[in-house]
Every structure is written in C-alpha cells, then in structure tokens.
Design an enzyme around this catalytic site. Structure first.
Site, PDB file in Angstrom:
ATOM      1  N   HIS A 135       0.729  -1.203   0.031  1.00  0.00           N
ATOM      2  CA  HIS A 135       0.100   0.108   0.093  1.00  0.00           C
ATOM      3  C   HIS A 135       0.863   1.354   0.049  1.00  0.00           C
ATOM      4  O   HIS A 135       1.940   1.395   0.569  1.00  0.00           O
ATOM      5  CB  HIS A 135      -0.897   0.097   1.256  1.00  0.00           C
ATOM      6  CG  HIS A 135      -0.259   0.203   2.481  1.00  0.00           C
ATOM      7  ND1 HIS A 135       0.301   1.203   3.149  1.00  0.00           N
ATOM      8  CD2 HIS A 135       0.348  -0.816   3.393  1.00  0.00           C
ATOM      9  CE1 HIS A 135       0.977   1.028   4.193  1.00  0.00           C
ATOM     10  NE2 HIS A 135       0.834  -0.377   4.362  1.00  0.00           N
ATOM     11  N   HIS A 144      12.039  -0.540 -12.952  1.00  0.00           N
ATOM     12  CA  HIS A 144      11.784  -2.279 -13.177  1.00  0.00           C
ATOM     13  C   HIS A 144      11.947  -2.793 -12.088  1.00  0.00           C
ATOM     14  O   HIS A 144      12.878  -2.858 -11.214  1.00  0.00           O
ATOM     15  CB  HIS A 144      13.155  -2.582 -13.986  1.00  0.00           C
ATOM     16  CG  HIS A 144      12.755  -4.189 -14.386  1.00  0.00           C
ATOM     17  ND1 HIS A 144      13.773  -4.783 -15.289  1.00  0.00           N
ATOM     18  CD2 HIS A 144      11.995  -4.799 -14.208  1.00  0.00           C
ATOM     19  CE1 HIS A 144      13.222  -5.828 -15.621  1.00  0.00           C
ATOM     20  NE2 HIS A 144      12.525  -6.140 -14.849  1.00  0.00           N
TER      21      HIS A 144
END
Length: 205
Positions: A135, A144
C-alpha cells in the site's frame, strides 16, 4: 485506444509483453518492430519493420515498448509521446490491482503481480512476474521491479531504478533515482545516493 497493437522489441521481454497483450484480448492485431533483421516472427506474430519505422504506424496502432533496458525504454517512449502516439498500459489478467491504484502509460504489470491500494506506478515501468508492491507506494517513471520482488508499504522508488530478482524493501523506505538493487538484496534504510547496492542488508559497491 485502437484495435491494433505494435510492440517495439521482439526478444525475451517483448515476447512477454505480447503474451500479456494476447491474454488481455483487447487488440484484433498484434505485431512487432525489431532491429534484428534475422527475426521475422515471435510468439507467432509477424515482425513488420524496424524501430525507425514506427512513425508510419502511429495513426493506426497503439504502440508499446517491449524493451527491458530502462534508459532505452525512456528514450523511445519520450519520442512516442512527442509524436502523440497512443501508448497503452498492459496488465496481465492474473495480476491483482488494489483500489485507488494509478498506473502510468507504457507500464507493464506481469502475471501474478500484486499492487495494493493507494499505490502509484509511473510511466514506462515494469512490474515483473510475481512481484508484490504494498500500500501507498510511489514507483517513479521507468523503474524495473524484477520477478519476485517484495516492497512493503509507504516506499518510494526513484526514477529509472532497477530492483533485482527477489530483492526486498522494508516499509517507509526512500530509494533515490538510478539505483540498482542486486538480486536478493534487502533494503532496510533510505538510499540517498545513486549506485549499485547488494547484500543483506544492502551496501553500496
């Protein structure tokens, strides 16, 4: 969105991108551009030209960059934006995307990835196979996140960084831009200086 998709790059990463696109079942036609003249087909899909030819297809195709290198992906995506290309977001059907998650254009979310609520993923990112982003994270552009990475809550990952396979980031951590976190590395403190970090916990090399 258009009903045809053109993927720049037909090697390993590009093939995974094509697989996601096929699984999404959104486009009637999917084709590749690739600069290797020996590559004529990939994933059963035709290669119809080189990267330099992309402007000829912008009017009729959504364009997606299937290249794993962060810097090359950013350069090409900036060129596409300047040409007003339509750049989609690709999300594998098996990925889990929480509520109030924002995902930028040109980002790929691969099979089994989880992005939990209230996180923001920038443009041109890769959230690779089985990665978890908890979250309230902020993943900046052209990052990446490799397969099997675990990122806890309220983490910021700076632009063009690369988190290697199986690495882990503890909660409430900031990682600056242009960092490489080595495979299996564990980040437990903020990283303020760009560079390569490895180990448990990670140290700069």
């Amino acid at each position: 969105m258009k009903d045809k998709l053109l993927i720049i790059g037909a090697s390993g990463h590009g093939k995974v991108i094509a697989d996601i696109a096929l699984q999404m079942n959104r486009w009637n036609t999917i084709l590749f551009l690739d600069d290797n003249e020996r590559v004529k087909r990939a994933m059963g899909l035709d290669v119809i030209g080189k990267t330099k030819d992309v402007d000829k297809f912008i009017a009729d195709y959504d364009i997606f960059i299937g290249i794993g290198n962060n810097q090359i992906r950013e350069k090409l995506q900036n060129q596409l934006k300047a040409s007003q290309a339509t750049i989609p977001t690709l999300i594998h059907p098996s990925a889990v995307i929480g509520s109030k998650v924002a995902i930028g254009q040109g980002t790929a979310v691969m099979a089994g990835a989880v992005i939990n609520c209230c996180s923001k993923i920038g443009d041109g990112c890769i959230v690779n196979t089985g990665a978890t982003i908890d979250h309230d994270n902020c993943i900046e552009d052209y990052v990446h996140i490799s397969p099997g990475v675990n990122i806890a809550g309220s983490v910021k990952v700076g632009r063009s960084s690369w988190l290697g396979i199986g690495s882990k980031v503890s909660n409430n951590i900031d990682i600056t831009s242009n960092c490489i976190i080595g495979a299996g590395g564990v980040v437990v403190q903020d990283i303020y200086e760009s560079g390569t970090y490895v180990g448990v916990p990670v140290k700069k090399i």
